[in-house]
Enzyme design. Structure first.
Site, PDB file in Angstrom:
ATOM      1  N   ASP A  64      15.842  -7.037  11.060  1.00  0.00           N
ATOM      2  CA  ASP A  64      15.416  -6.154  10.176  1.00  0.00           C
ATOM      3  C   ASP A  64      16.007  -5.190   9.708  1.00  0.00           C
ATOM      4  O   ASP A  64      15.975  -3.968   9.734  1.00  0.00           O
ATOM      5  CB  ASP A  64      13.665  -5.814  10.547  1.00  0.00           C
ATOM      6  CG  ASP A  64      12.501  -6.478  11.489  1.00  0.00           C
ATOM      7  OD1 ASP A  64      12.984  -7.799  10.448  1.00  0.00           O
ATOM      8  OD2 ASP A  64      12.023  -6.521  12.643  1.00  0.00           O
ATOM      9  N   GLU A 111       6.216  -7.767   2.876  1.00  0.00           N
ATOM     10  CA  GLU A 111       6.626  -6.589   3.363  1.00  0.00           C
ATOM     11  C   GLU A 111       7.643  -6.223   3.616  1.00  0.00           C
ATOM     12  O   GLU A 111       8.594  -5.952   2.671  1.00  0.00           O
ATOM     13  CB  GLU A 111       5.999  -7.720   5.017  1.00  0.00           C
ATOM     14  CG  GLU A 111       6.982  -8.037   5.459  1.00  0.00           C
ATOM     15  CD  GLU A 111       6.641  -9.294   6.553  1.00  0.00           C
ATOM     16  OE1 GLU A 111       6.065  -8.575   7.510  1.00  0.00           O
ATOM     17  OE2 GLU A 111       6.664 -10.461   6.497  1.00  0.00           O
TER      18      GLU A 111
END
Length: 542
Positions: free
Chosen positions: A15, A187
């Site tokens: 991420d 997301e």
């Protein structure tokens, strides 16, 4: 420019959020249940990165005791507003099932080294938040929305709301500005402004093999947002045989000379079962702008090799590391969940002493200190001084993914006090094929009696998926094998005990100690060695 092999942050570094301040580049990555929270790496050239800080490092900032596996710190976003650094992140307290308890926070600091502030709570409406600093000085909080009522699709879209740094609160209207594409599971939002356009970069498809980076734009921050002509600017979902799989969750940065690079999450599966032992890693791709749209060079499939301003220091990557503890715990190491380190370890005597607490599978307080597995093949060894009284006290060397998946060579004792070596492993970890599984109802695994006095050398060797434990008693030079050759690919995202694509970390190797008698029995480790090994099975590494 030199060709550099991806990933630029190998091993569990998912991420990525990338930032340039002057000549300095920073990448923040998720740490999940591992403490301290958030890894921030620094680089001057985009090719060579050094871990410089984990900013969430005290109890007032972060306490993850009770957070399940693959919960904790998700998807940090690191930004700079011209005056100070801002870090936005989620602390996930529950993720499985209909409900998710996803608490979003903001911290800030005058410099990257800190001091970092105590967190300001924002909301719990979704995860993967980011902070956008607009040209007019306004700050905007962006995060995905979770709706437990919607079946089977629980991802509702990307929310935008202004945040006031003075009051520390969200103000004004909130709007769902983007519902994503038909790939779904939108997301990981990041918001930018360039040439009069607002750009929204998101992740879609889940964090598994359908993952993708989606791009959209609007002339107004509130939208509507038009999706990129190619929809997904980076994905490997339609190319199952390319080296870098699971490509998604990205962020981009521009160099001082105007080049653009996209950093993104990726995984390198091994074995026919496509297991990502090294977890989700950070890779980089060169990108370019055309007609005010961003494209990945040679994309959308991610490239194993990329042109960067400098070459990677391969010698440093393959360097053997021998850790001693005279100056405390090296920054390569982390532990699980707790901010109260004095209860689980000490380096006061120049050695690493673990105080036995709960089992290796606990979600609350366990004495386990480990470093990432950054290579497909490696050796790790240590020397332990430990005098257990019975079978409820045990300590040793572990290759660890989570409570469901680990290998653990321990020094323990029989109920009569006789010291012994024993291999503990999660149920799914026991070898199959030519090797016998433990029989149903079998109460003990084979153990080896050893003298009640003296230090013990413990070692694990990993060659691709083959994992073997070794030992040597005090005064012995040669190691002896103990136990079978295990399938080391078990310590992977795909075997983490959750539903498909529900495990998010990576393999670690380190030391642990438990005392189920509640006495905090101490186990002392002289040193720890991690030695990368070049092996013929690692086709994407050598």
């Amino acid at each position: 420019m030199p060709l550099v092999r991806n990933p630029i942050l190998p091993g569990f570094n998912p991420d990525p959020s990338v930032l340039r301040v002057g000549e300095d580049y920073y990448i923040a990555t998720s740490t999940f249940e591992w403490y301290p929270g958030v890894q921030i790496h620094h680089s001057k050239d985009l090719a060579n990165w050094e871990l410089i800080i984990r900013p969430l490092n005290r109890k007032s900032q972060l306490d993850m005791r009770g957070d399940p596996d693959s919960c904790g710190i998700w998807a940090p976003c690191l930004t700079h507003d011209g005056e100070k650094f801002w870090l936005v992140y989620t602390d996930v307290k529950r993720k499985d099932g209909s409900f998710k308890d996803t608490h979003n926070y903001i911290v800030s600091a005058p410099t990257i080294e800190g001091p970092w502030s105590d967190p300001v709570y924002i909301n719990s409406s979704g995860f993967d938040p980011s902070l956008f600093h607009d040209e007019d000085g306004k700050k905007w909080f962006v995060n995905m929305l979770w709706d437990h009522r919607r079946r089977p699709q629980l991802f509702e879209g990307i929310a935008l709301q202004q945040w006031d740094p003075v009051s520390g609160k969200l103000i004004g209207p909130r709007k769902n500005i983007y519902e994503g594409t038909d790939l779904a599971l939108v997301e990981g939002p990041h918001l930018y402004k360039r040439n009069g356009w607002y750009y929204l970069l998101t992740a879609e498809g889940g964090t598994g093999y359908e993952h993708a980076v989606t791009f959209a734009r609007s002339k107004d921050i509130w939208g509507p947002y038009e999706t990129h002509p190619d929809k997904h600017i980076l994905t490997s979902k339609d190319h199952p045989h390319t080296a870098l799989q699971r490509a998604g969750h990205g962020d981009f940065v521009e160099t001082p000379d105007g080049k653009t690079y996209l950093v993104h999450l990726t995984g390198r599966p091994t074995t026919q079962l496509r297991r990502c032992v090294l977890g989700r890693e950070t890779a980089i791709q060169e990108a370019y702008w055309k007609d005010d749209w961003l494209y990945v060079k040679d994309g959308p499939v991610p490239s194993l090799w990329v042109d960067l301003p400098a070459a990677r220091n391969e010698d440093a990557y393959w360097e053997e590391k021998k850790y001693t503890f005279e100056n405390g715990l090296h920054k390569d190491f982390q532990w699980l969940r707790t901010p109260e380190t004095e209860r689980i370890f000490s380096t006061d005597n120049g050695k690493l002493t673990l105080f036995g607490r709960e089992s290796i599978g606990s979600w609350f307080e366990q004495a386990l200190v480990a470093r990432r597995q950054n290579h497909f093949s490696y050796d790790a060894e240590t020397v332990i001084d430990f005098s257990p009284e019975d079978e409820r006290q045990f300590a040793g060397l572990t290759a660890y993914y989570c409570r469901y998946n680990f290998f653990y060579l321990i020094v323990s004792a029989h109920s009569d006090g006789q010291r012994e070596l024993l291999i503990m492993a999660s149920e799914a970890s026991w070898p199959v094929g030519d090797l016998r599984l433990p029989a149903v109802g079998e109460s003990e695994q084979p153990s080896l009696k050893i003298p009640n006095e003296g230090k013990v050398k413990l070692k694990v060797t990993v060659r691709g998926k083959a994992l073997q434990f070794w030992y040597a008693l005090e005064g012995e030079e040669e190691y002896k094998k103990i136990g079978p050759v295990f399938d080391g690919s078990i310590v992977s995202d795909e075997c983490g005990g959750h539903q498909k694509h529900g495990s998010f970390t990576g393999a670690f190797v380190g030391v642990a100690a438990s005392d189920l008698n509640g006495l905090g029995k101490a186990a002392t480790f002289d040193h720890f060695v991690y030695k990368p090994v070049k092996h013929e099975s690692d086709r994407y590494e050598i």
